[in-house]
Design a protein around this motif. Structure first.
Motif, PDB file in Angstrom:
ATOM      1  N   HIS A  39       6.713  -4.887  -0.654  1.00 11.31           N
ATOM      2  CA  HIS A  39       5.833  -5.304  -1.747  1.00 11.31           C
ATOM      3  C   HIS A  39       5.076  -4.111  -2.357  1.00 11.31           C
ATOM      4  O   HIS A  39       4.513  -4.232  -3.436  1.00 11.31           O
ATOM      5  N   GLU A  40       5.055  -2.980  -1.683  1.00 10.82           N
ATOM      6  CA  GLU A  40       4.369  -1.791  -2.194  1.00 10.82           C
ATOM      7  C   GLU A  40       5.303  -0.831  -2.923  1.00 10.82           C
ATOM      8  O   GLU A  40       4.838   0.153  -3.484  1.00 10.82           O
ATOM      9  N   ARG A  42       8.184  -0.044  -5.868  1.00 11.95           N
ATOM     10  CA  ARG A  42       8.623  -0.500  -7.185  1.00 11.95           C
ATOM     11  C   ARG A  42      10.143  -0.420  -7.280  1.00 11.95           C
ATOM     12  O   ARG A  42      10.752   0.544  -6.826  1.00 11.95           O
ATOM     13  N   CYS A  43      10.725  -1.420  -7.920  1.00  8.79           N
ATOM     14  CA  CYS A  43      12.152  -1.373  -8.208  1.00  8.79           C
ATOM     15  C   CYS A  43      12.358  -0.372  -9.336  1.00  8.79           C
ATOM     16  O   CYS A  43      11.741  -0.474 -10.393  1.00  8.79           O
ATOM     17  N   GLN A  47      11.510  -1.873 -12.885  1.00 10.04           N
ATOM     18  CA  GLN A  47      10.288  -1.135 -13.177  1.00 10.04           C
ATOM     19  C   GLN A  47       9.035  -1.987 -13.249  1.00 10.04           C
ATOM     20  O   GLN A  47       7.949  -1.465 -13.209  1.00 10.04           O
ATOM     21  N   ASN A  48       9.141  -3.283 -13.373  1.00 16.87           N
ATOM     22  CA  ASN A  48       7.942  -4.100 -13.381  1.00 16.87           C
ATOM     23  C   ASN A  48       7.930  -5.069 -12.201  1.00 16.87           C
ATOM     24  O   ASN A  48       7.122  -5.980 -12.163  1.00 16.87           O
ATOM     25  N   GLN A  49       8.819  -4.873 -11.262  1.00 15.35           N
ATOM     26  CA  GLN A  49       8.895  -5.717 -10.073  1.00 15.35           C
ATOM     27  C   GLN A  49       8.910  -4.834  -8.838  1.00 15.35           C
ATOM     28  O   GLN A  49       9.353  -3.686  -8.887  1.00 15.35           O
ATOM     29  N   ASN A  50       8.449  -5.409  -7.747  1.00 16.26           N
ATOM     30  CA  ASN A  50       8.599  -4.686  -6.493  1.00 16.26           C
ATOM     31  C   ASN A  50       9.994  -4.977  -5.945  1.00 16.26           C
ATOM     32  O   ASN A  50      10.700  -5.846  -6.457  1.00 16.26           O
ATOM     33  N   SER A  54      12.908  -8.151  -6.684  1.00 17.39           N
ATOM     34  CA  SER A  54      13.998  -7.736  -7.558  1.00 17.39           C
ATOM     35  C   SER A  54      15.355  -8.106  -6.974  1.00 17.39           C
ATOM     36  O   SER A  54      15.570  -8.052  -5.769  1.00 17.39           O
ATOM     37  N   LEU A  92       6.348   4.215  -6.035  1.00 18.43           N
ATOM     38  CA  LEU A  92       5.139   3.623  -5.469  1.00 18.43           C
ATOM     39  C   LEU A  92       4.386   2.849  -6.538  1.00 18.43           C
ATOM     40  O   LEU A  92       4.250   3.311  -7.664  1.00 18.43           O
ATOM     41  N   TYR A  93       3.854   1.677  -6.182  1.00 19.68           N
ATOM     42  CA  TYR A  93       3.020   0.939  -7.123  1.00 19.68           C
ATOM     43  C   TYR A  93       1.662   1.609  -7.292  1.00 19.68           C
ATOM     44  O   TYR A  93       1.035   1.497  -8.330  1.00 19.68           O
ATOM     45  N   ASN A  94       1.176   2.295  -6.283  1.00 16.54           N
ATOM     46  CA  ASN A  94      -0.080   3.037  -6.358  1.00 16.54           C
ATOM     47  C   ASN A  94       0.207   4.513  -6.137  1.00 16.54           C
ATOM     48  O   ASN A  94      -0.008   5.025  -5.043  1.00 16.54           O
TER      49      ASN A  94
END
Length: 148
Positions: A39-40, A42-43, A47-50, A54, A92-94
């Motif tokens: 969940h952390e 990124r696909c 690009q807008n999903q984890n 995806s 990474l999302y963050n």
């Protein structure tokens, strides 16, 4: 049409079966780590999903890579380091605050600030009302009298 409804009804269970296959052979702590990590990340295709949500083949490969590394005993940080080394901070999302990600972190704030400045300037802009002088009024009266 019935087949379509049946497929749509079975879709959540198919997704659940895929997740169950991914966590097979893991104990509860490993499964929790796995779910947290996917969940952390990124696909890179969507690009807008984890990668947990995806359906892209690359996301599937990344989920398998995370699973394999967890089962190999690597820590979360080692897994994240490996993936960022291979795919960059975008995975990474963050992402960390670095010079290369400066625009990513400050871009939204700069855009909001720019929008506020533009809104302020737009609302403060006033048109000067035209003030007719006595001379202008006299010329206007003469023109109106001539047209009668």
């Amino acid at each position: 049409m019935r087949t379509l409804f049946l497929l749509l009804a079975l879709l959540p269970s198919i997704a659940g079966a895929t997740m169950a296959a991914d966590v097979a052979g893991m104990d509860t702590s490993q499964e929790a780590r796995y779910r947290t990590l996917i969940h952390e990340l990124r696909c890179l295709v969507c690009q807008n999903q984890n990668i947990a949500d995806s359906d892209a083949p690359l996301a599937n490969d990344l989920r398998h890579q995370v699973r394999r590394q967890i089962l190999a005993g690597e820590s979360n940080q080692e897994i994240m380091d490996y993936l960022t080394q291979r795919y960059g901070d975008f995975v990474l999302y963050n992402p960390p605050f670095k010079m290369i990600t400066l625009l990513l972190w400050l871009g939204p704030a700069v855009l909001v600030l720019l929008a506020l400045v533009m809104a302020y300037l737009f609302t403060r802009r006033t048109r000067k009302p035209s003030t007719a002088t006595a001379l202008d009024e006299e010329k206007l009266r003469k023109l109106l009298d001539e047209n009668k």
